[in-house]
Design a protein around this motif. Structure first.
Motif: not given
Length: 70
Positions: A10-20
């Motif tokens: 979940v943390t990884f998905q949130a980080m990638i969503n924020d970056i892109l």
């Protein structure tokens, strides 16, 4: 990942969503966990979006500490 393996996906998905975030909303980019999908109608547009995604990832420098998972 933060705090060991707790909610790491979940943390990884949130980080990638924020970056892109702006590419997901405007371009033909979709993100599913560790997959970034790019769909365009021609190769030129595809290459441009891939370049944008790769530059964004390089600028944010995501990494994994392998010793946490071994």
């Amino acid at each position: 990942m933060f705090f060991g393996l707790t909610n790491s996906l979940v943390t990884f998905q949130a980080m990638i969503n924020d970056i892109l975030r702006d590419l997901i909303n405007i371009e033909d980019v979709a993100v599913f966990m560790d997959n970034i999908l790019i769909g365009t109608e021609n190769e030129r547009g595809y290459n441009e979006i891939v370049e944008k995604v790769l530059r964004r990832m390089k600028a944010n420098d995501p990494y994994i500490k392998l010793e946490k998972y071994v």
